[in-house]
Enzyme design. Structure first.
Site, PDB file in Angstrom:
ATOM      1  CD  GLU A  44      -2.897  -1.084   2.385  1.00  0.00           C
ATOM      2  OE1 GLU A  44      -2.739  -0.222   3.278  1.00  0.00           O
ATOM      3  OE2 GLU A  44      -3.781  -1.956   2.433  1.00  0.00           O
ATOM      4  NE  ARG A  98      -0.717   2.561 -25.806  1.00  0.00           N
ATOM      5  CZ  ARG A  98       0.477   2.031 -26.072  1.00  0.00           C
ATOM      6  NH1 ARG A  98       0.769   1.610 -27.271  1.00  0.00           N
ATOM      7  NH2 ARG A  98       1.378   1.920 -25.139  1.00  0.00           N
ATOM      8  CE  LYS A 198       0.268   1.205 -35.287  1.00  0.00           C
ATOM      9  NZ  LYS A 198       0.766   1.974 -34.155  1.00  0.00           N
TER      10      LYS A 198
HETATM   11  O1  LIG Z   1       4.900  -0.362 -31.344  1.00  0.00           O
HETATM   12  P1  LIG Z   1       5.027   0.074 -29.931  1.00  0.00           P
HETATM   13  O2  LIG Z   1       6.262   0.874 -29.676  1.00  0.00           O
HETATM   14  O3  LIG Z   1       4.887  -1.080 -28.976  1.00  0.00           O
HETATM   15  O4  LIG Z   1       3.753   0.952 -29.567  1.00  0.00           O
HETATM   16  C1  LIG Z   1       3.628   2.288 -29.934  1.00  0.00           C
HETATM   17  C2  LIG Z   1       2.647   2.459 -31.055  1.00  0.00           C
HETATM   18  O5  LIG Z   1       1.383   1.905 -30.719  1.00  0.00           O
HETATM   19  C3  LIG Z   1       0.360   2.877 -30.846  1.00  0.00           C
HETATM   20  O6  LIG Z   1      -0.654   2.664 -29.962  1.00  0.00           O
HETATM   21  C4  LIG Z   1       1.091   4.183 -30.680  1.00  0.00           C
HETATM   22  O7  LIG Z   1       0.383   5.258 -31.256  1.00  0.00           O
HETATM   23  C5  LIG Z   1       2.394   3.914 -31.377  1.00  0.00           C
HETATM   24  O8  LIG Z   1       2.240   4.065 -32.775  1.00  0.00           O
END
Ligand SMILES: O=P(O)(O)OC[C@H]1O[C@@H](O)[C@H](O)[C@@H]1O
Length: 303
Positions: A44, A98, A198
């Site tokens: 704690e 996130r 991505k």
């Molecule tokens: O790929 P890592 O470094 O683990 O995570 C960072 C990325 O994951 C996303 O949420 C963030 O905006 C950033 O592009």
């Protein structure tokens, strides 16, 4: 001219980020007090903030957030008991942003849970690059509380300018979500900005593709992103830039959440050390957020 402090009369910081809290207090020309933290053998926390004020800024980023959330709750309670009527939480890195949707059945919307929790403790909020994607503003996170979501683009652009960025440099973001940050860096410097696409298949399984016709061949590339955690997003983006012929690749992350193993990967990938802002204390910190945060506090509280 004296800076608008929003009538706040003290900044309260925490031991792990005492230097950044002091820099903010210095920019606002108000005192800074650092909380005393005690950890009991059972795990704690105890928080001591002996100096009472009516309007207080509490400074703490929420990287590694679970204990910090409880300690911030305790800190807000102490300050209220001691008579505080307005508490502004300056959390350059805000946690749990996130998980802003239910991605798989049985999950919480952590962003809403944490927003509601902190909204019961603090009156105003200032964050930097708070990862607002499906949620577009901090008003939707801290409902009914004034808040400011600041771009990390300004300090990155200033750092590049101060260090003499080459005119043909291309600013690259790994995904569509990084487009506002790319624009905030490239725009003021008159540089070209592009974003990739991505695909994330797991925590450490990420692929970034850049447009094949991106004007990168023979030019220096600066990759910018809001967060560097596992580093996989940046590593994949850097590889894609090299495939397209980038002459060199430099990296800026607003919030550095990575440890030594990932730092070694940066070197192994031939990227050198990335640079980050000082919102999350980290060896890569090279850019101070204090001026940006101090300006935002004044505007947030303007009559
Ligand atoms: O790929 P890592 O470094 O683990 O995570 C960072 C990325 O994951 C996303 O949420 C963030 O905006 C950033 O592009």
């Amino acid at each position: 001219m004296a800076r608008n402090t929003g009538n706040y009369t003290a900044v309260y910081g925490f031991p792990e980020s005492a230097d950044a809290a002091r820099r903010l207090a210095q920019a606002l020309e108000i005192p800074c007090h650092i909380a005393e933290l005690h950890r009991f053998p059972d795990g704690e926390s105890l928080v001591r903030l002996p100096e009472p004020v009516e309007r207080a800024i509490v400074y703490r980023s929420l990287d590694r957030p679970n204990d910090k959330l409880v300690e911030l709750t305790l800190a807000a309670s102490v300050l209220r008991r001691q008579g505080a009527t307005d508490l502004c939480l300056v959390a350059p890195y805000m946690a749990y942003m996130r998980q802003d949707a239910i991605f798989r059945p049985g999950e919480p919307v952590s962003q809403t849970v944490v927003g509601d929790w902190l909204g019961r403790c603090f009156d105003r909020f200032v964050c930097v690059e708070p990862h607002l994607h499906r949620t577009h503003t901090l008003d939707e996170v801290f409902v009914g509380r004034p808040s400011a979501a600041l771009s990390g683009g300004t300090p990155i652009a200033e750092h590049l300018r101060a260090n003499g960025v080459a005119s043909g440099t291309v600013i690259v973001g790994p995904d569509e979500e990084s487009a506002p940050l790319v624009e905030a860096v490239a725009g003021p410097l008159g540089l070209t900005g592009i974003v990739g696409r991505k695909e994330r298949r797991g925590d450490r399984d990420v692929t970034v593709a850049l447009p094949p016709d991106a004007p990168i061949h023979g030019r220096p590339v600066v990759i910018v992103d809001d967060v560097i955690s596992s580093g996989e997003t940046i590593f994949s983006c850097a590889r894609a830039a090299r495939v397209l012929g980038a002459s060199r690749v430099q990296v800026y992350g607003v919030h550095a959440l990575f440890g030594d193993i990932v730092a070694e990967r940066f070197v192994a990938e031939g990227l050198g050390s990335p640079l980050s802002c000082d919102g999350v204390p980290h060896p890569s910190n090279a850019l101070s957020l204090s001026g940006l945060l101090a300006d935002a506090i004044g505007s947030l509280c303007a009559p």
